[in-house]
Write a protein that holds these residues in place. Sequence first.
Motif, short mmCIF file in Angstrom:
data_model
loop_
_atom_site.label_atom_id
_atom_site.label_comp_id
_atom_site.label_asym_id
_atom_site.label_seq_id
_atom_site.Cartn_x
_atom_site.Cartn_y
_atom_site.Cartn_z
N ALA A 22 -3.89 4.21 -2.00
CA ALA A 22 -3.87 3.85 -3.42
C ALA A 22 -5.26 3.45 -3.92
N ARG A 23 -6.18 3.10 -3.02
CA ARG A 23 -7.53 2.74 -3.44
C ARG A 23 -8.36 3.96 -3.83
N ASP A 24 -7.85 5.16 -3.48
CA ASP A 24 -8.63 6.37 -3.68
C ASP A 24 -7.75 7.40 -4.39
N PRO A 25 -7.36 7.12 -5.65
CA PRO A 25 -6.27 7.85 -6.29
C PRO A 25 -6.46 9.37 -6.37
N GLY A 26 -7.67 9.83 -6.58
CA GLY A 26 -7.86 11.28 -6.75
C GLY A 26 -7.85 12.07 -5.45
N ALA A 27 -7.87 11.37 -4.33
CA ALA A 27 -8.16 12.05 -3.07
C ALA A 27 -6.91 12.59 -2.35
N TYR A 28 -5.72 12.11 -2.76
CA TYR A 28 -4.53 12.46 -1.98
C TYR A 28 -3.42 13.02 -2.86
N ASP A 29 -2.74 14.01 -2.27
CA ASP A 29 -1.53 14.56 -2.87
C ASP A 29 -0.40 14.05 -1.97
N VAL A 30 0.39 13.09 -2.47
CA VAL A 30 1.41 12.47 -1.63
C VAL A 30 2.68 13.32 -1.64
N VAL A 31 3.08 13.78 -0.49
CA VAL A 31 4.23 14.68 -0.39
C VAL A 31 5.51 13.87 -0.23
N ALA A 32 5.69 13.18 0.90
CA ALA A 32 6.93 12.44 1.13
C ALA A 32 6.64 11.00 1.54
N LEU A 33 7.45 10.08 1.03
CA LEU A 33 7.45 8.70 1.51
C LEU A 33 8.86 8.42 2.01
N THR A 34 8.96 7.75 3.17
CA THR A 34 10.30 7.44 3.66
C THR A 34 10.43 5.96 4.01
N GLY A 35 11.67 5.49 3.91
CA GLY A 35 11.97 4.11 4.30
C GLY A 35 13.40 4.07 4.79
N SER A 36 13.95 2.87 4.84
CA SER A 36 15.35 2.78 5.26
C SER A 36 16.09 1.87 4.28
N GLY A 37 16.02 0.53 4.49
CA GLY A 37 16.81 -0.36 3.65
C GLY A 37 16.11 -0.84 2.38
N ASN A 38 14.81 -0.78 2.36
CA ASN A 38 14.05 -1.37 1.24
C ASN A 38 13.84 -0.34 0.12
N ILE A 39 14.90 -0.12 -0.64
CA ILE A 39 14.88 0.92 -1.67
C ILE A 39 13.92 0.58 -2.81
N ALA A 40 13.87 -0.68 -3.20
CA ALA A 40 13.01 -1.06 -4.33
C ALA A 40 11.55 -0.74 -4.03
N GLN A 41 11.11 -1.09 -2.81
CA GLN A 41 9.71 -0.83 -2.42
C GLN A 41 9.45 0.67 -2.33
N LEU A 42 10.40 1.38 -1.72
CA LEU A 42 10.24 2.83 -1.54
C LEU A 42 10.09 3.51 -2.89
N ALA A 43 10.98 3.16 -3.82
CA ALA A 43 10.95 3.81 -5.13
C ALA A 43 9.67 3.44 -5.89
N ALA A 44 9.31 2.17 -5.85
CA ALA A 44 8.11 1.73 -6.59
C ALA A 44 6.86 2.46 -6.08
N ASP A 45 6.73 2.58 -4.76
CA ASP A 45 5.54 3.25 -4.21
C ASP A 45 5.58 4.75 -4.48
N ALA A 46 6.78 5.34 -4.40
CA ALA A 46 6.88 6.79 -4.64
C ALA A 46 6.49 7.12 -6.08
N ILE A 47 6.88 6.25 -7.00
CA ILE A 47 6.54 6.48 -8.42
C ILE A 47 5.04 6.26 -8.62
N ARG A 48 4.54 5.16 -8.07
CA ARG A 48 3.12 4.82 -8.23
C ARG A 48 2.22 5.91 -7.66
#
Length: 388
Positions: A22-48
């Motif tokens: 997240a410190r280097d916004p232009g440098a990465y194309d984020v494909v998949a993020l995965t988690g298990s029980g912590n849906i709020a964190q997973l969704a917030a990071d996936a959107i961000r």
Amino acid sequence: MKRVSIFGATGSIGQNTIDLIARDPGAYDVVALTGSGNIAQLAADAIRLRAQVAVTAQDSLLKDLRDALASSGVAAAAGETALNEAASLPTDWVMSAIVGAAGLEPGLRALQQGADLALANKESLVCAGPLVMATARAHGAAVLPVDSEHSAVFQALVGERIETVERVILTASGGAFRDWPLERLRGATPAQAATHPNWDMGQRITIDSASMFNKALELIETKEFFQIDPFRIEAVVHPESLVHALVGFCDGGMMAHIGPSDMRHAIGYALHYPDRRNLPVERLDLVRIGALTFRAPDEERWPALRLARDVMQAGGLAGAVFNAAKERALDHFIDGRIGFMQMAEVVEATLNRVSASQGHIDAEISLDNVRHADHLGRMTADEIIRQT
Ligand code: NDP
Ligand code: MG
């Protein structure tokens, strides 16, 4: 842009990885993020991070994840199959930071599509080292160690020939109970074991640090990753956790890797490898630190270290059985059903029982056989715990 996925994004390693990305916004194309029980964190990071897809390991949480991602443009998926599918999406770099043996298959899938695999999930190498390394070779992908000790050894070996390595020494902080009298350990509680003197990590690995099961896994991980004879791999207690590992060469010289107790160093090294880039970690003040100390590990206090040597000698599927038994013993310790020192007793009894029945340890290391050994290890450990 570098295409990246993070498996176990909501955990301690996952969050540190996201911090760097997240410190280097232009440098990465984020494909998949995965988690298990912590849906709020997973969704917030996936959107961000504008991920293509967010996946929870739990089928029952699909609706929650969908709701949290509504009209964000991020796709939602759930369950083991979805995790494996997400790992098969084309990427350049995948962080493997699921905790436990569940991390193995997504890691293999990522290697099969040619991604470099940053491996925090040490269980992958403990359960199926030869399979992981052969899969990487077959697909021209790199496995990059993220465990701080293995990153340290990896860095110390840059430009060196592995044949010249005489010994590898992993350091261990000693965890929460390093200085407790031995007789107090039997009564140690999960809450006491889950506080680490130097590192801020997930609950399970923190308890594994107190029992040294973490170091036991790391000794096996070292053998598998670097293909080093078990008798050349040692552990020493180093309370300051600043020297992460040392490599001793055939000319008597040793290379020690020193750095802050911040996983973003090892994660960043794997992210930018073979480059080194500026990382937001503390710079050590050696004069303020003053002294670095080392002690021999006491195997009466930490029987897991002796068991690791047995597992390395046995080879084959012994690592998968060891890890499975350790995971169940840890579950039962966290639930209060067995005591702290009983974890090693359960793991040793499981190894003995499974090894006594022909063919279970010597079978070929395929994904199916690893799954079978994992299942057998869990069932046997549960049975042993029921009988105690
Ligand atoms: P955490 O417990 O903090 O995070 C684990 C991650 O895995 C979370 O994203 C969690 O989801 C997810 N998860 C849990 N169970 C499953 C499952 N059955 N299937 C799929 N995903 C699951 O662990 P850490 O970050 O501490 O450790 C991750 C790995 O890295 C471990 O193998 C550990 O040994 C290794 N490691 C960790 C270090 C550290 O500093 N933490 C250092 C070196 C290695 P959720 O939280 O949403 O439930
Ligand atoms: Mg480590």
